[in-house]
Structure formats: structure tokens, C-alpha cells
Write a protein that holds these residues in place. Structure first.
Motif, PDB file in Angstrom:
ATOM      1  N   SER A 105       0.908  -1.112  -0.185  1.00 38.70           N
ATOM      2  CA  SER A 105       0.200  -0.190   0.158  1.00 38.70           C
ATOM      3  C   SER A 105       0.856   1.714  -0.271  1.00 38.70           C
ATOM      4  N   VAL A 106       2.035   0.791   0.056  1.00 36.44           N
ATOM      5  CA  VAL A 106       3.206   2.210  -0.041  1.00 36.44           C
ATOM      6  C   VAL A 106       3.727   2.025  -1.266  1.00 36.44           C
ATOM      7  N   ALA A 107       3.434   2.469  -2.487  1.00 35.19           N
ATOM      8  CA  ALA A 107       4.430   2.579  -4.085  1.00 35.19           C
ATOM      9  C   ALA A 107       5.880   3.422  -3.565  1.00 35.19           C
ATOM     10  N   VAL A 108       6.551   2.396  -4.117  1.00 35.54           N
ATOM     11  CA  VAL A 108       8.543   1.931  -4.170  1.00 35.54           C
ATOM     12  C   VAL A 108       8.260   2.329  -6.215  1.00 35.54           C
ATOM     13  N   TYR A 109       8.610   3.532  -5.795  1.00 35.63           N
ATOM     14  CA  TYR A 109       9.365   4.095  -7.603  1.00 35.63           C
ATOM     15  C   TYR A 109      11.175   4.364  -7.328  1.00 35.63           C
ATOM     16  N   ILE A 110      11.653   3.726  -8.222  1.00 37.11           N
ATOM     17  CA  ILE A 110      13.169   4.454  -8.612  1.00 37.11           C
ATOM     18  C   ILE A 110      12.768   4.638 -10.314  1.00 37.11           C
ATOM     19  N   ASP A 111      13.195   6.153 -10.655  1.00 39.44           N
ATOM     20  CA  ASP A 111      13.474   6.745 -11.503  1.00 39.44           C
ATOM     21  C   ASP A 111      12.064   6.377 -12.431  1.00 39.44           C
ATOM     22  N   GLY A 112      10.929   6.581 -12.501  1.00 40.52           N
ATOM     23  CA  GLY A 112       9.482   6.219 -12.310  1.00 40.52           C
ATOM     24  C   GLY A 112       8.924   5.191 -12.665  1.00 40.52           C
ATOM     25  N   VAL A 113       9.603   4.028 -11.991  1.00 41.38           N
ATOM     26  CA  VAL A 113       9.123   2.681 -12.097  1.00 41.38           C
ATOM     27  C   VAL A 113       9.117   1.876 -11.351  1.00 41.38           C
ATOM     28  N   PHE A 114       7.697   1.980 -11.235  1.00 41.01           N
ATOM     29  CA  PHE A 114       6.877   1.263  -9.956  1.00 41.01           C
ATOM     30  C   PHE A 114       7.683  -0.280  -9.889  1.00 41.01           C
ATOM     31  N   ARG A 115       7.718  -0.772  -8.476  1.00 37.88           N
ATOM     32  CA  ARG A 115       8.524  -1.908  -8.343  1.00 37.88           C
ATOM     33  C   ARG A 115       8.013  -2.617  -7.151  1.00 37.88           C
ATOM     34  N   PRO A 116       6.987  -3.271  -7.764  1.00 37.32           N
ATOM     35  CA  PRO A 116       5.628  -4.572  -7.231  1.00 37.32           C
ATOM     36  C   PRO A 116       6.280  -5.266  -6.006  1.00 37.32           C
ATOM     37  N   ARG A 117       7.668  -5.130  -5.816  1.00 35.53           N
ATOM     38  CA  ARG A 117       8.281  -6.230  -4.778  1.00 35.53           C
ATOM     39  C   ARG A 117       9.084  -5.406  -3.310  1.00 35.53           C
ATOM     40  N   ALA A 118       8.838  -4.723  -2.699  1.00 37.96           N
ATOM     41  CA  ALA A 118       9.457  -3.618  -1.986  1.00 37.96           C
ATOM     42  C   ALA A 118      10.709  -4.429  -1.852  1.00 37.96           C
ATOM     43  N   GLY A 119      11.428  -5.854  -1.839  1.00 37.20           N
ATOM     44  CA  GLY A 119      12.698  -6.372  -1.451  1.00 37.20           C
ATOM     45  C   GLY A 119      13.491  -5.888  -2.055  1.00 37.20           C
ATOM     46  N   SER A 120      13.077  -5.756  -3.433  1.00 32.01           N
ATOM     47  CA  SER A 120      13.818  -5.248  -4.982  1.00 32.01           C
ATOM     48  C   SER A 120      15.182  -3.963  -4.881  1.00 32.01           C
ATOM     49  N   VAL A 121      14.419  -2.719  -3.807  1.00 31.74           N
ATOM     50  CA  VAL A 121      14.606  -1.794  -3.447  1.00 31.74           C
ATOM     51  C   VAL A 121      15.726  -1.835  -2.933  1.00 31.74           C
ATOM     52  N   MET A 122      15.597  -2.967  -1.888  1.00 33.47           N
ATOM     53  CA  MET A 122      16.614  -3.300  -0.415  1.00 33.47           C
ATOM     54  C   MET A 122      18.577  -3.693  -1.181  1.00 33.47           C
ATOM     55  N   SER A 123      18.614  -2.877  -0.969  1.00 37.66           N
ATOM     56  CA  SER A 123      20.815  -2.343  -1.370  1.00 37.66           C
ATOM     57  C   SER A 123      20.983  -0.950  -1.450  1.00 37.66           C
ATOM     58  N   ASP A 124      21.899  -1.111  -1.340  1.00 42.19           N
ATOM     59  CA  ASP A 124      23.194  -0.089  -0.687  1.00 42.19           C
ATOM     60  C   ASP A 124      22.287   1.381  -1.571  1.00 42.19           C
ATOM     61  N   LEU A 125      21.905   2.658  -1.150  1.00 44.21           N
ATOM     62  CA  LEU A 125      21.910   3.484  -2.416  1.00 44.21           C
ATOM     63  C   LEU A 125      23.114   4.654  -2.659  1.00 44.21           C
ATOM     64  N   ASN A 126      23.097   4.081  -3.379  1.00 38.90           N
ATOM     65  CA  ASN A 126      24.682   4.442  -4.496  1.00 38.90           C
ATOM     66  C   ASN A 126      24.424   5.098  -5.296  1.00 38.90           C
ATOM     67  N   GLY A 127      24.587   6.916  -5.983  1.00 37.05           N
ATOM     68  CA  GLY A 127      24.713   7.344  -7.064  1.00 37.05           C
ATOM     69  C   GLY A 127      22.848   7.986  -7.019  1.00 37.05           C
ATOM     70  N   ILE A 128      22.746   8.330  -5.728  1.00 34.60           N
ATOM     71  CA  ILE A 128      21.444   8.516  -5.812  1.00 34.60           C
ATOM     72  C   ILE A 128      21.096  10.047  -5.032  1.00 34.60           C
ATOM     73  N   GLU A 129      20.402  10.717  -6.800  1.00 39.65           N
ATOM     74  CA  GLU A 129      20.018  12.438  -6.119  1.00 39.65           C
ATOM     75  C   GLU A 129      18.918  12.635  -4.936  1.00 39.65           C
ATOM     76  N   ARG A 130      18.116  12.106  -5.331  1.00 36.93           N
ATOM     77  CA  ARG A 130      17.468  12.339  -3.773  1.00 36.93           C
ATOM     78  C   ARG A 130      16.560  11.733  -3.371  1.00 36.93           C
ATOM     79  N   VAL A 131      15.871  11.121  -2.218  1.00 40.48           N
ATOM     80  CA  VAL A 131      14.379  10.595  -2.095  1.00 40.48           C
ATOM     81  C   VAL A 131      13.075  11.142  -1.820  1.00 40.48           C
ATOM     82  N   GLU A 132      12.444  10.589  -2.657  1.00 45.24           N
ATOM     83  CA  GLU A 132      11.114  12.075  -1.915  1.00 45.24           C
ATOM     84  C   GLU A 132       9.991  11.110  -1.214  1.00 45.24           C
TER      85      GLU A 132
END
Length: 241
Positions: A105-132
Motif C-alpha cells: 500500500s506504499v508504492a516504491v518507484y525508482i526513476d519513475g518505474v514502479f517496483r511491485p515488490r519492495a524487497g527489490s529496492v533493498m540494496s545500498d543507496l549508491n548514486g542517488i540524487e534524492r529520495v522523495e
């Protein structure tokens, strides 16, 4: 009388110039967000948004998405026995179930692409401009999986000037974190970037049986980007991670 008038005029001009310089010096940095699918300043967005910029990520030693909750109010990120069981909760609202098959129920997007499984973003935040982090229902622009809010991650765009970074971190329980990135031009209209990370740590829950200690960490991540500018009005980015 004429000298007095000239003195007053010069004083007023100097005061106005001083106030203008003071106003320019006190003008805050403009924070640009894409919370409404277009670039706007943070003050123009009529919703509750928290923005974590690259400088904050570096200074606060935010390694992954779980650490975001230390700098973003009303956000809670929990990971249970595996990365696929990761839950994002905003303002106390989230699926919260230990079931990777349940839609978030909380959508996670990376560069405008929806990640249907939140675990797919569980990597180190490297080369990130910002998080909104957008609090409250955002279904109008982000779909049915955004009833509690949105975590929108924007990566750094490739640079047309050669640059690179590297970072090595050691800690207890055999923790080792390696990060690196480089970016540069391929020609006058195409630039690339490549970043990667490794994060390893021994488990700190003692296991008296076979299989080693629990709660260890062993993850890798790599991201490559191409930025193409075929014309002044067109920009293409190809991203793979």
C-alpha cells in the motif's frame, strides 16, 4: 538644499543595494521535486513531501532504504527474515504482513518505474540524487498501490564531465562495504555512468545448530546508465540495474 537632497538619495540607494544583497544572501536553496510527475519546487507542491538529498544521505550515513526512517518523519521500514519480506509504512498505514505475495500500500518507484515488490529496492543507496517520500493517498498519479503514500527514488544522471567516487567501510561482525561509481562522455551527445556496491556482514544471532549464525548480510548491486541528447528538446535515459 541640493547637497542635502543628493545625500539622502545616495543613502537611500546604498540602503536599497544593501537590502538587495542581504536578501540574495539569505535566499534558501531551491529544492526541485517530481512528486507530481513534473519538475517543481518543493514549495509549489500542495502535498506533504519529505525530500532527502544526496548530501543528507552522505552525512547521515544512510546505507539502504531501512536507514531512511531515521531522517524521514512518519516513515517506517521493516525487513523480516528475508529481503523479500520488506514493508514500507507511512503514517502507520501499510500492509504490514509477513507475506511477499501481498501487494504493497506504499508504492516504491525508482526513476519513475514502479517496483511491485519492495524487497527489490533493498540494496545500498549508491548514486542517488534524492529520495522523495509522499505522505497520504497518491493513487491519482501513482496507481492503486499508493493508498498510504509513495517512496520515490531518483538516481543521479550521467555527467558529460569525467568524474568518479569510491568508498570503503569496515565495521564489527566482519562488516565490509564497498561503493564506487564513474561517469563520463562517450561523445558530445551521449554520456554513461556505472556504479556498484558490495555489502557483507557476519550474523550476530548465535546459532547453536548447523548453518552458521543468523542475520548475516551478503548483497551486491550494479547499475548502468546511458544518457542520450539527440536534440535540444529530447532526452533519453536507459537504465539497467
Amino acid at each position: 538644499m541640493k547637497k542635502s537632497i543628493k545625500s539622502v538619495a545616495l543613502s537611500a540607494t546604498a540602503l536599497a543595494a544593501g537590502l538587495t544583497g542581504l536578501a540574495q544572501a539569505q535566499q534558501p536553496d531551491v529544492i526541485t521535486v517530481t512528486a507530481q510527475k513534473r519538475e517543481q519546487t518543493l514549495q509549489e507542491v500542495p502535498i506533504a513531501v519529505s525530500v532527502v538529498q544526496a548530501e543528507t544521505i552522505q552525512n547521515a550515513q544512510i546505507i539502504d532504504a531501512i536507514d531512511l526512517q531515521s531522517v524521514v518523519p512518519a516513515l517506517r521500514v521493516s525487513q523480516l527474515e528475508r529481503s523479500s519480506n520488506t514493508t514500507f509504512i507511512i503514517r502507520g498505514q501499510g500492509n504490514g504482513a509477513n507475506n511477499p505475495g501481498i501487494e504493497p500500500s506504499v508504492a516504491v518507484y525508482i526513476d519513475g518505474v514502479f517496483r511491485p515488490r519492495a524487497g527489490s529496492v533493498m540494496s545500498d543507496l549508491n548514486g542517488i540524487e534524492r529520495v522523495e517520500v509522499l505522505r497520504g493517498p497518491q493513487s491519482t498519479l501513482f496507481g492503486k498501490n499508493a493508498t498510504a503514500g509513495v517512496v520515490n527514488i531518483i538516481t543521479e544522471s550521467p555527467s558529460f564531465e569525467w568524474e568518479g567516487t569510491g568508498e570503503v567501510t569496515f565495521g564489527n561482525y566482519g562488516a565490509t562495504i564497498l561503493k564506487g561509481s564513474m561517469s563520463g562522455p562517450l561523445n558530445e551527445n551521449v554520456a554513461f555512468s556505472l556504479s556498484g556496491s558490495m555489502n557483507q556482514r557476519d550474523g550476530y544471532y548465535e546459532n547453536s545448530g548447523p548453518g552458521g549464525d543468523f542475520n548475516d548480510r551478503d548483497r551486491y548491486a550494479i547499475r548502468g546508465q546511458l544518457l542520450m541528447l539527440p536534440s535540444d528538446n529530447l532526452e533519453l535515459r536507459i537504465i539497467a540495474d
